[in-house]
Design a protein around this motif. Structure first.
Motif, PDB file in Angstrom:
ATOM      1  N   GLY A  22      48.406  28.874  10.631  1.00 50.05           N
ATOM      2  CA  GLY A  22      48.983  29.567   9.482  1.00 50.05           C
ATOM      3  C   GLY A  22      50.489  29.393   9.485  1.00 50.05           C
ATOM      4  O   GLY A  22      51.107  29.156  10.537  1.00 50.05           O
ATOM      5  N   TYR A  23      51.104  29.516   8.286  1.00 51.31           N
ATOM      6  CA  TYR A  23      52.539  29.268   8.175  1.00 51.31           C
ATOM      7  C   TYR A  23      53.169  30.298   7.238  1.00 51.31           C
ATOM      8  O   TYR A  23      52.697  30.493   6.108  1.00 51.31           O
ATOM      9  CB  TYR A  23      52.784  27.846   7.653  1.00 51.31           C
ATOM     10  CG  TYR A  23      54.240  27.457   7.540  1.00 51.31           C
ATOM     11  CD1 TYR A  23      55.021  27.280   8.674  1.00 51.31           C
ATOM     12  CD2 TYR A  23      54.835  27.254   6.288  1.00 51.31           C
ATOM     13  CE1 TYR A  23      56.357  26.913   8.581  1.00 51.31           C
ATOM     14  CE2 TYR A  23      56.165  26.886   6.181  1.00 51.31           C
ATOM     15  CZ  TYR A  23      56.925  26.719   7.336  1.00 51.31           C
ATOM     16  OH  TYR A  23      58.243  26.367   7.230  1.00 51.31           O
ATOM     17  N   VAL A  24      54.201  30.965   7.731  1.00 54.67           N
ATOM     18  CA  VAL A  24      54.965  31.921   6.910  1.00 54.67           C
ATOM     19  C   VAL A  24      56.389  31.410   6.798  1.00 54.67           C
ATOM     20  O   VAL A  24      57.127  31.385   7.789  1.00 54.67           O
ATOM     21  CB  VAL A  24      54.959  33.337   7.523  1.00 54.67           C
ATOM     22  CG1 VAL A  24      55.762  34.297   6.653  1.00 54.67           C
ATOM     23  CG2 VAL A  24      53.543  33.848   7.698  1.00 54.67           C
ATOM     24  N   PRO A  25      56.827  30.964   5.610  1.00 51.31           N
ATOM     25  CA  PRO A  25      58.176  30.403   5.452  1.00 51.31           C
ATOM     26  C   PRO A  25      59.225  31.493   5.311  1.00 51.31           C
ATOM     27  O   PRO A  25      58.922  32.684   5.176  1.00 51.31           O
ATOM     28  CB  PRO A  25      58.047  29.583   4.169  1.00 51.31           C
ATOM     29  CG  PRO A  25      56.998  30.309   3.387  1.00 51.31           C
ATOM     30  CD  PRO A  25      56.037  30.896   4.384  1.00 51.31           C
ATOM     31  N   GLN A  26      60.500  31.044   5.296  1.00 49.85           N
ATOM     32  CA  GLN A  26      61.632  31.971   5.321  1.00 49.85           C
ATOM     33  C   GLN A  26      61.853  32.704   3.996  1.00 49.85           C
ATOM     34  O   GLN A  26      61.986  33.918   3.982  1.00 49.85           O
ATOM     35  CB  GLN A  26      62.899  31.201   5.695  1.00 49.85           C
ATOM     36  CG  GLN A  26      64.159  32.051   5.679  1.00 49.85           C
ATOM     37  CD  GLN A  26      65.363  31.294   6.190  1.00 49.85           C
ATOM     38  OE1 GLN A  26      65.259  30.156   6.612  1.00 49.85           O
ATOM     39  NE2 GLN A  26      66.517  31.916   6.160  1.00 49.85           N
ATOM     40  N   ASP A  27      61.909  31.976   2.912  1.00 42.34           N
ATOM     41  CA  ASP A  27      62.332  32.560   1.640  1.00 42.34           C
ATOM     42  C   ASP A  27      61.129  32.758   0.735  1.00 42.34           C
ATOM     43  O   ASP A  27      60.629  31.799   0.137  1.00 42.34           O
ATOM     44  CB  ASP A  27      63.360  31.643   0.966  1.00 42.34           C
ATOM     45  CG  ASP A  27      63.853  32.202  -0.361  1.00 42.34           C
ATOM     46  OD1 ASP A  27      63.494  33.355  -0.682  1.00 42.34           O
ATOM     47  OD2 ASP A  27      64.572  31.495  -1.071  1.00 42.34           O
ATOM     48  N   PRO A  28      60.646  33.992   0.594  1.00 42.05           N
ATOM     49  CA  PRO A  28      59.428  34.205  -0.200  1.00 42.05           C
ATOM     50  C   PRO A  28      59.598  33.869  -1.667  1.00 42.05           C
ATOM     51  O   PRO A  28      58.660  33.444  -2.323  1.00 42.05           O
ATOM     52  CB  PRO A  28      59.124  35.696  -0.001  1.00 42.05           C
ATOM     53  CG  PRO A  28      60.417  36.310   0.412  1.00 42.05           C
ATOM     54  CD  PRO A  28      61.157  35.246   1.160  1.00 42.05           C
ATOM     55  N   MET A  29      60.813  34.011  -2.212  1.00 40.25           N
ATOM     56  CA  MET A  29      60.981  33.769  -3.644  1.00 40.25           C
ATOM     57  C   MET A  29      60.856  32.286  -3.963  1.00 40.25           C
ATOM     58  O   MET A  29      60.294  31.914  -4.994  1.00 40.25           O
ATOM     59  CB  MET A  29      62.346  34.293  -4.119  1.00 40.25           C
ATOM     60  CG  MET A  29      62.404  34.568  -5.606  1.00 40.25           C
ATOM     61  SD  MET A  29      61.154  35.766  -6.149  1.00 40.25           S
ATOM     62  CE  MET A  29      61.057  35.401  -7.899  1.00 40.25           C
ATOM     63  N   SER A  30      61.356  31.415  -3.065  1.00 40.58           N
ATOM     64  CA  SER A  30      61.248  29.987  -3.345  1.00 40.58           C
ATOM     65  C   SER A  30      59.918  29.414  -2.872  1.00 40.58           C
ATOM     66  O   SER A  30      59.601  28.269  -3.165  1.00 40.58           O
ATOM     67  CB  SER A  30      62.409  29.228  -2.693  1.00 40.58           C
ATOM     68  OG  SER A  30      62.365  29.366  -1.296  1.00 40.58           O
ATOM     69  N   ASN A  31      59.131  30.195  -2.137  1.00 39.24           N
ATOM     70  CA  ASN A  31      57.842  29.705  -1.653  1.00 39.24           C
ATOM     71  C   ASN A  31      56.657  30.342  -2.381  1.00 39.24           C
ATOM     72  O   ASN A  31      55.502  30.055  -2.052  1.00 39.24           O
ATOM     73  CB  ASN A  31      57.712  29.945  -0.149  1.00 39.24           C
ATOM     74  CG  ASN A  31      58.551  28.973   0.654  1.00 39.24           C
ATOM     75  OD1 ASN A  31      58.201  27.819   0.815  1.00 39.24           O
ATOM     76  ND2 ASN A  31      59.701  29.445   1.129  1.00 39.24           N
ATOM     77  N   LEU A  32      56.939  31.211  -3.339  1.00 40.99           N
ATOM     78  CA  LEU A  32      55.914  31.718  -4.250  1.00 40.99           C
ATOM     79  C   LEU A  32      56.253  31.202  -5.643  1.00 40.99           C
ATOM     80  O   LEU A  32      57.400  31.311  -6.084  1.00 40.99           O
ATOM     81  CB  LEU A  32      55.881  33.250  -4.241  1.00 40.99           C
ATOM     82  CG  LEU A  32      55.323  33.922  -2.975  1.00 40.99           C
ATOM     83  CD1 LEU A  32      55.594  35.418  -3.007  1.00 40.99           C
ATOM     84  CD2 LEU A  32      53.828  33.665  -2.819  1.00 40.99           C
ATOM     85  N   ASN A  33      55.279  30.633  -6.335  1.00 38.64           N
ATOM     86  CA  ASN A  33      55.531  30.070  -7.660  1.00 38.64           C
ATOM     87  C   ASN A  33      55.772  31.218  -8.658  1.00 38.64           C
ATOM     88  O   ASN A  33      54.907  32.076  -8.842  1.00 38.64           O
ATOM     89  CB  ASN A  33      54.327  29.237  -8.109  1.00 38.64           C
ATOM     90  CG  ASN A  33      54.649  28.391  -9.333  1.00 38.64           C
ATOM     91  OD1 ASN A  33      55.252  28.857 -10.287  1.00 38.64           O
ATOM     92  ND2 ASN A  33      54.233  27.138  -9.293  1.00 38.64           N
ATOM     93  N   PRO A  34      56.950  31.246  -9.310  1.00 38.08           N
ATOM     94  CA  PRO A  34      57.278  32.379 -10.176  1.00 38.08           C
ATOM     95  C   PRO A  34      56.410  32.493 -11.429  1.00 38.08           C
ATOM     96  O   PRO A  34      56.356  33.552 -12.049  1.00 38.08           O
ATOM     97  CB  PRO A  34      58.747  32.128 -10.542  1.00 38.08           C
ATOM     98  CG  PRO A  34      58.940  30.659 -10.375  1.00 38.08           C
ATOM     99  CD  PRO A  34      58.047  30.259  -9.248  1.00 38.08           C
TER     100      PRO A  34
END
Length: 548
Positions: free
Chosen positions: A94-106
């Protein structure tokens, strides 16, 4: 929960990675055992995120693994093709990236993105099963009203909620290994603690191993059994967390530990000014705020609206040449106060005095002159610097706007300012994208000092920086304050930084100041439960960092 064995779950040996002809990882070797949490620490460019990206075969651009071995549960990952790696990602890693806003499609709902991950990993099939599992994933991630949250979009979530959603997606398939790359660096300390506690509970219950990437030594010590220190693409030291912090052997690790602000840190000391103003104690404070209120109208639909009070009766004073830190969680109102002090927003009621002048009563021309006296430095130096202007033009911009001097004197002032913030003269012709984060923040400080202001408002000015760069900037600010007699209003959510950077502190919660006093008084004896929680939430609060 899985039992610890003597066979590593993840085993990396002599890993090398290159971007084109440039090798960036040089013979990295490490092991992570079942159920173990390991933290990799180091500043930007040390290779910690590149190591994590190599494990999941998600190296950016032209990055390639050029040598070495990566084994998961005994299976060599570097031999797998793209399709085979896709089956590993999500299901086993599993992978959790740093910046949730840029890693979730708006433009996609949270539910759609969670369901996509569930389908892609083969966790459930059929609409009802997928919907049920998506709700379960968000519930496990600690989001209330999960069924309703499925229909919301990323912008409708707070930073902490978005990060919970990403953690839920990362753990949806019950992977053997979770890679968390700076998962809470953008969050307030209290939200950070909640997120990390929840992640620890989920991984402990499932027996998941964790590779935690962070530049925060306190967080690494608190959350990991083992710390790996990276510098310039190499592992320079590794061992049990406590041992690394209490007895760092490598000079780079010693610098990291010494630079990390903590509750044990002390105010940065500089030489006193040679010509101190003997009347400073008797004159008006540099900044005085009285009963400041800011209300915003919130639309409720149709013609209905209601008032939201973002700042509620705030009062404080900052003596000349001193630093007041305004602290609190996101939404506490501290940045709104800063905007009103800078006259970027008008208060609903209350008064702001700068050098004894009532800011609200200034004419347009007087307000323009006030800008020379008071300058801001913001959190994101890249966002506040024009990418199309070179550094010399950026620093001289305030001089041009206020028509100070001629072309030759402005160039001389730019050279003087670059020297003042310890930047080489050759940077004058470069552009922001050619500089590091620390260099860009030094440029922002140089620009703020161009007009020789008395007051500088620093809004989260060091929160995005690595610990070594942060330490350099804080030392620079202290030296400039001592040399130039500057007054600072320091906006931050990081109480550990307050310890080394400020003389006084005011704690804000929900628009109000709930406690204020000298830094020593507040840290030694916090009276309010909210302040106590903020202090307790500092990562590694009980571990003696700094001053090694």
């Amino acid at each position: 929960m899985s039992e610890r064995t003597d066979v590593p779950l993840l085993s990396i040996r002599d890993l090398t990675v290159a971007f084109g002809a440039n090798e960036v990882l040089h013979g990295v070797s490490l092991d992570i055992f079942p159920g173990e949490t390991v933290a990799i620490v180091g500043e930007s460019g040390s290779g910690k995120s590149t190591t994590a990206s190599a494990v999941v075969n998600l190296l950016p651009g032209n990055g390639l693994v050029t040598g070495g071995s990566i084994k998961l549960d005994g299976r060599e990952l570097t031999d797998l093709n793209a399709t085979q790696m896709e089956r590993i990602r999500g299901r086993e890693i599993g992978y959790v990236p740093q910046d949730p806003m840029s890693n979730l499609n708006p433009v996609w709902s949270i539910g759609f993105q969670v369901k996509e991950a569930i389908r892609a990993n083969g966790i459930a099939s059929g609409r009802k099963d997928v919907d049920a599992r998506a709700i379960e994933v968000l519930q496990q991630a600690g989001l209330p009203d999960a069924a309703k949250r499925l229909h919301q979009f990323p912008h409708q979530f707070s930073g902490g909620m978005r990060q919970r959603a990403l953690i839920g997606i990362g753990l949806a398939a019950d992977p053997k290994l979770l890679i968390a790359d700076e998962p809470t660096s953008a969050l307030d300390v209290t939200v950070q603690r909640v997120i990390l506690d929840h992640m620890a509970t989920l991984t402990r219950d499932k027996g998941t191993s964790v590779l935690l990437i962070t530049h925060d030594l306190g967080l690494a010590a608190e959350r990991a059994e083992k710390i790996i220190v990276m510098n310039r693409g190499e592992i320079v030291e590794m061992g049990p967390s406590r041992e690394i912090l209490e007895n760092p052997l490598h000079p780079y690790t010693q610098r990291l530990v010494a630079a990390a602000p903590s509750l044990a840190s002390k105010r940065i000391q500089t030489r006193p000014r040679e010509q101190a103003d003997a009347s400073a104690e008797t004159t008006a404070p540099a900044i005085e705020v009285r009963d400041l209120v800011k209300e915003y109208k919130i639309r409720l639909g149709g013609f209905r609206s209601e008032a939201f009070r973002a700042v509620d009766g705030v009062s404080f004073q900052i003596p000349r040449g001193k630093t007041l830190a305004l602290v609190g969680e996101s939404g506490s109102g501290k940045s709104t106060v800063a905007k009103m002090v800078l006259k970027l927003e008008d208060p609903t009621s209350g008064d702001v005095f700068v050098d004894g002048q009532d800011v609200a009563k200034l004419s347009g021309r007087e307000a323009f002159r006030l800008r020379r006296q008071m300058q801001p430095v913001f959190q994101d130096p890249y966002g506040s610097l024009d990418p199309l202007r070179n550094i010399g033009n950026t620093i001289s911009e305030p001089l041009n706007i206020h028509k100070v001097g001629d072309r030759a004197s402005r160039r001389a002032r730019v050279a003087e300012l670059l020297d003042q913030v310890s930047l080489p003269q050759e940077l004058e012709s470069r552009y922001p994208n050619e500089l590091s984060g620390g260099q860009r923040q030094r440029v922002a400080i140089a620009r703020a000092l161009a007009l020789k202001p008395d007051v500088v408002v620093l809004d989260e000015a060091v929160s995005a920086l690595d610990v070594l760069v942060q330490d350099q900037i804080l030392q620079l600010l202290a030296e400039l304050q001592s040399e130039l007699g500057l007054t600072y209003l320091f906006i931050t959510h990081d109480l550990a930084v307050v310890r080394v950077a400020a003389d006084m502190v005011a704690v804000m919660e929900r628009g109000k100041i709930v406690e204020q006093g000298t830094v020593d008084e507040i840290f030694a004896n916090p009276a309010e439960e909210y302040t106590q929680r903020l202090l307790a939430a500092i990562p590694g609060a009980s571990i003696p960092l700094g001053g090694v």
